[in-house]
Design a protein around this motif. Structure first.
Motif, mmCIF file in Angstrom:
data_model
loop_
_atom_site.group_PDB
_atom_site.id
_atom_site.type_symbol
_atom_site.label_atom_id
_atom_site.label_comp_id
_atom_site.label_asym_id
_atom_site.label_seq_id
_atom_site.Cartn_x
_atom_site.Cartn_y
_atom_site.Cartn_z
ATOM 1 N N UNK A 114 31.445 13.659 16.956
ATOM 2 C CA UNK A 114 30.247 13.975 17.685
ATOM 3 C C UNK A 114 28.646 12.233 16.620
ATOM 4 N N UNK A 115 28.260 12.250 17.696
ATOM 5 C CA UNK A 115 27.163 11.116 17.073
ATOM 6 C C UNK A 115 25.749 11.284 15.928
ATOM 7 N N UNK A 116 26.023 13.068 16.209
ATOM 8 C CA UNK A 116 25.437 13.275 14.943
ATOM 9 C C UNK A 116 26.534 13.543 13.693
ATOM 10 N N UNK A 117 27.401 13.401 13.669
ATOM 11 C CA UNK A 117 28.175 14.559 13.269
ATOM 12 C C UNK A 117 28.251 13.111 11.462
ATOM 13 N N UNK A 118 28.952 13.432 10.334
ATOM 14 C CA UNK A 118 28.300 11.759 9.269
ATOM 15 C C UNK A 118 29.745 12.317 8.911
ATOM 16 N N UNK A 119 30.587 10.973 8.010
ATOM 17 C CA UNK A 119 31.360 10.986 7.627
ATOM 18 C C UNK A 119 32.388 11.804 6.599
ATOM 19 N N UNK A 120 31.022 12.376 6.176
ATOM 20 C CA UNK A 120 32.107 13.956 5.232
ATOM 21 C C UNK A 120 32.181 14.824 5.620
ATOM 22 N N UNK A 121 31.439 14.923 7.052
ATOM 23 C CA UNK A 121 31.522 16.471 7.986
ATOM 24 C C UNK A 121 33.496 15.880 8.657
ATOM 25 N N UNK A 122 33.627 14.571 8.833
ATOM 26 C CA UNK A 122 34.305 14.236 10.075
ATOM 27 C C UNK A 122 35.871 13.875 8.339
ATOM 28 N N UNK A 123 35.863 14.409 6.883
ATOM 29 C CA UNK A 123 36.038 14.258 6.590
ATOM 30 C C UNK A 123 36.803 12.994 6.401
ATOM 31 N N UNK A 124 35.607 12.065 6.409
ATOM 32 C CA UNK A 124 36.546 10.563 6.394
ATOM 33 C C UNK A 124 37.100 10.302 4.394
ATOM 34 N N UNK A 125 37.986 9.928 3.899
ATOM 35 C CA UNK A 125 36.970 9.590 2.570
ATOM 36 C C UNK A 125 36.575 8.799 1.577
ATOM 37 N N UNK A 126 36.963 8.193 0.868
ATOM 38 C CA UNK A 126 36.739 6.724 0.516
ATOM 39 C C UNK A 126 37.192 5.754 0.991
ATOM 40 N N UNK A 127 38.528 5.493 0.787
ATOM 41 C CA UNK A 127 39.422 5.061 0.478
ATOM 42 C C UNK A 127 38.718 4.710 2.359
ATOM 43 N N UNK A 128 39.114 5.763 3.036
ATOM 44 C CA UNK A 128 38.755 5.097 4.883
ATOM 45 C C UNK A 128 37.713 5.344 5.457
ATOM 46 N N UNK A 129 36.732 5.189 3.999
ATOM 47 C CA UNK A 129 35.752 4.716 5.022
ATOM 48 C C UNK A 129 35.616 3.249 4.231
ATOM 49 N N UNK A 130 36.168 2.395 3.429
ATOM 50 C CA UNK A 130 35.669 1.024 3.283
ATOM 51 C C UNK A 130 37.223 0.782 4.346
ATOM 52 N N UNK A 131 38.279 0.617 4.845
ATOM 53 C CA UNK A 131 39.161 0.454 5.653
ATOM 54 C C UNK A 131 38.118 1.121 7.025
ATOM 55 N N UNK A 132 37.188 1.522 7.225
ATOM 56 C CA UNK A 132 36.873 1.863 8.642
ATOM 57 C C UNK A 132 35.928 0.499 8.520
ATOM 58 N N UNK A 133 35.239 0.025 7.924
ATOM 59 C CA UNK A 133 34.572 -0.670 7.635
ATOM 60 C C UNK A 133 34.586 -2.019 7.892
ATOM 61 N N UNK A 134 36.317 -2.194 7.466
ATOM 62 C CA UNK A 134 36.461 -3.710 8.061
ATOM 63 C C UNK A 134 36.623 -3.419 9.046
ATOM 64 N N UNK A 135 37.739 -2.280 9.786
ATOM 65 C CA UNK A 135 37.907 -2.398 11.337
ATOM 66 C C UNK A 135 36.808 -2.245 12.165
ATOM 67 N N UNK A 136 35.399 -2.410 11.901
ATOM 68 C CA UNK A 136 34.814 -1.774 12.799
ATOM 69 C C UNK A 136 34.076 -3.189 12.568
ATOM 70 N N UNK A 137 34.406 -4.270 10.975
ATOM 71 C CA UNK A 137 33.870 -5.502 11.527
ATOM 72 C C UNK A 137 34.663 -6.491 12.290
ATOM 73 N N UNK A 138 35.889 -5.800 12.172
ATOM 74 C CA UNK A 138 37.191 -6.880 12.954
ATOM 75 C C UNK A 138 36.426 -6.576 14.485
ATOM 76 N N UNK A 139 36.318 -5.073 14.883
ATOM 77 C CA UNK A 139 35.963 -4.795 16.346
ATOM 78 C C UNK A 139 35.116 -4.609 16.716
#
Length: 85
Positions: A24-49
């Motif tokens: 949901x738009x109000x969910x934090x990355x902590x609340x969805x359990x995205x770990x530190x490695x996942x956050x890095x991969x997410x940031x890279x994927x966001x940049x690509x997309x």
């Protein structure tokens, strides 16, 4: 939420195996359990997309999905990144 939130959600569902119901738009990355490695991969994927680079300080455990989508929308609106078609 607009197109950017759809891109954020699509990445989390497609690449990270979340379900739409977990997001949901109000969910934090902590609340969805995205770990530190996942956050890095997410940031890279966001940049690509989206064409929007995110720094470590922009995607933290306390960052909401809506805030990420807003940052993408702002970059697209300012012309600093190109929205996907």
């Amino acid at each position: 939420m607009g197109k950017a939130y759809g891109v954020v959600a699509d990445i989390l569902v497609g690449k990270f195996q979340f379900t739409e119901g977990e997001l949901s738009p109000g969910a934090t990355l902590e609340e969805i359990d995205l770990d530190s490695l996942g956050r890095v991969e997410f940031a890279l994927t966001l940049r690509e997309s989206t064409g929007v680079p995110f720094g470590d300080d922009q995607i933290t455990l306390d960052t909401t999905l809506g805030e990420i989508a807003d940052a993408v929308e702002a970059a697209w609106g300012a012309g600093t990144a190109v929205a996907p078609r």
